[in-house]
Enzyme design. Structure first.
Site, PDB file in Angstrom:
ATOM      1  N   HIS A 153      -5.349  -1.011   5.051  1.00 30.04           N
ATOM      2  CA  HIS A 153      -4.954   0.408   5.061  1.00 30.04           C
ATOM      3  C   HIS A 153      -6.056   1.159   5.827  1.00 30.04           C
ATOM      4  O   HIS A 153      -7.091   1.490   5.278  1.00 30.04           O
ATOM      5  CB  HIS A 153      -4.834   0.895   3.613  1.00 30.04           C
ATOM      6  CG  HIS A 153      -4.343   2.311   3.454  1.00 30.04           C
ATOM      7  ND1 HIS A 153      -3.446   2.670   2.490  1.00 30.04           N
ATOM      8  CD2 HIS A 153      -4.632   3.453   4.115  1.00 30.04           C
ATOM      9  CE1 HIS A 153      -3.201   3.981   2.562  1.00 30.04           C
ATOM     10  NE2 HIS A 153      -3.919   4.482   3.542  1.00 30.04           N
ATOM     11  N   CYS A 155      -2.782   7.496   8.097  1.00 26.28           N
ATOM     12  CA  CYS A 155      -3.350   6.152   8.002  1.00 26.28           C
ATOM     13  C   CYS A 155      -2.327   5.135   8.519  1.00 26.28           C
ATOM     14  O   CYS A 155      -1.135   5.394   8.549  1.00 26.28           O
ATOM     15  CB  CYS A 155      -3.679   5.802   6.557  1.00 26.28           C
ATOM     16  SG  CYS A 155      -4.898   6.880   5.799  1.00 26.28           S
ATOM     17  N   THR A 188       0.860  -1.175   0.000  1.00 20.23           N
ATOM     18  CA  THR A 188       0.000   0.000   0.000  1.00 20.23           C
ATOM     19  C   THR A 188       0.901   1.230   0.000  1.00 20.23           C
ATOM     20  O   THR A 188       1.989   1.217   0.570  1.00 20.23           O
ATOM     21  CB  THR A 188      -1.010  -0.023   1.175  1.00 20.23           C
ATOM     22  OG1 THR A 188      -2.027   0.949   0.921  1.00 20.23           O
ATOM     23  CG2 THR A 188      -0.361   0.275   2.521  1.00 20.23           C
TER      24      THR A 188
END
Lengths: 165, 209
Positions: free
Chosen positions: A49, A32, A26
């Protein structure tokens, strides 16, 4: 280098799993948090994520379970178990949760990174999944990828280069 | 989020005009600072999945320099002023006469100058919008970061995150004739700010609300 076609991409507020020889990645984690779960015996790996700490604040019609720490981690665990992973063997790693911008007297939404990290840890602890390694906090973005053959998590950032977890 | 499912053309046009007025004034301010004409592209107003928003500046891993403002007041939101590191160096050289070293780092002095330039531009963007809509919109102090676009822009999506997986973005690009100094303004109003903006501009609310 690794063949591009072996790479499974996980978007923002998204989760996915991969087995055996794949890579799961990711990109652009800021506040995040990227959480990975891995069963070393079967070489099954999953990644989420996570964008927000808790689904309690959700005001959306249909809940995107991959977006919130408290719903994404159980959902990811379930997907691993469906592929045959044994919960007793599953280990976790995590990266991200930084504070990209700092303000004097900043409100709660500005502390979202650290809150995401806390919430992920809490959920993992509840589920009895040990966190083997983490690279969280700071004020910079990260791209992460896990090699499902080895369970190694590579964390890349603009300023710090590549770290192996 | 059915709030935006059928954003009628009229509403999109109004938001384009919002971007036009804001960025127009900011471009004028920049043009005065530089003593050069600055061109501006027609604003793009789009409801985009989170995943696609960093693509607007070259992808989630593209390194960009961003000055971020949280907009406070009656119509809160997030405002980003985004440039490539190279364009930022050129702007510094032109504007502040700073002897820039062509590498990927920015000194304290350079960062402070960029934050101040961002501050001037954001101030004119928001004050013209506030005049136009008669709503208060005040920027916080600028915060500067140079990092992956995905990591930076996700900060502006948190308010939308509670509502769904898309965000409405008002995107305006401006450039100087020789494409030396290029930048982008991203305004992402908070979801509940739209009704206030529309109401204040006399746009009829849709009957399902």
């Amino acid at each position: 280098m690794i063949d591009e076609h072996n790479i499974v991409k996980v978007g923002m507020a998204d989760l996915n799993v991969v087995q055996n020889s794949g890579i799961i990645r990711t990109t652009g984690l800021g506040s995040c948090v990227g959480v990975t779960l891995y069963d070393p015996a079967l070489k099954i790996g999953g990644m989420a994520h996570v964008m927000l700490p808790s689904s309690d604040i959700a005001r959306e019609g249909t809940l995107n379970i991959a977006k919130y720490a408290d719903t994404a981690i159980p959902a990811l665990l379930e997907q691993l178990q469906k592929l045959g992973a044994n919960k007793e063997r599953i280990v976790a790693k995590m990266a991200g949760g930084s504070q990209m911008f700092t303000f004097a007297g900043s409100g709660d939404s500005m502390r979202i990174g650290p809150r995401n990290v806390e919430s992920c840890k809490q959920k993992l602890e509840q589920l009895g999944i040990p966190v083997l390694a983490e690279d969280t906090g700071g004020n910079y973005g990260r791209t992460i990828e896990m090699d499902c053959n080895t369970g190694i998590l590579f964390v890349r950032s603009v300023q710090m280069g590549v770290k192996e977890l | 989020m059915n709030l935006f499912n059928d954003f009628e053309d009229l509403k999109l046009d109004v938001l384009k005009e919002v971007g036009n007025i804001g960025a127009g004034h900011a471009a004028t301010a920049l043009s005065r600072l530089l003593g050069k004409p600055i061109d501006m592209a027609v604003p793009k107003v789009q409801m985009l999945p989170f995943e696609q928003i960093p693509d607007k500046v070259g992808g989630a891993e593209q390194v960009v320099l961003a000055v971020f403002f949280r907009v406070e007041g009656e119509a809160p939101g997030n405002l980003f002023f985004i440039m490539t590191p190279l364009a930022a160096k050129k702007l510094l050289h032109r504007l502040a006469g700073l002897d820039v070293i062509q590498d990927d780092t920015f000194s304290e002095m350079e960062q402070s100058a960029l934050a101040e330039i961002g501050n001037i531009l954001a101030g004119s963007y928001l004050s013209s919008l506030a005049d136009f809509t008669k709503l208060t919109m005040l920027p916080t102090v600028p915060a500067l970061a140079m990092d992956m676009a995905g990591a930076i822009l996700s900060y502006g999506l948190l308010q939308f995150g509670e509502m769904g997986d898309d965000a409405l973005l008002i995107d305006t690009t401006f450039l100087e004739g020789h494409h030396e100094v290029e930048g982008q303004f991203f305004l992402i109003p908070d979801p509940h700010s739209f009704d206030k903006i529309f109401a204040s501009l006399g746009v009829p609310l849709t009957n399902d609300r």
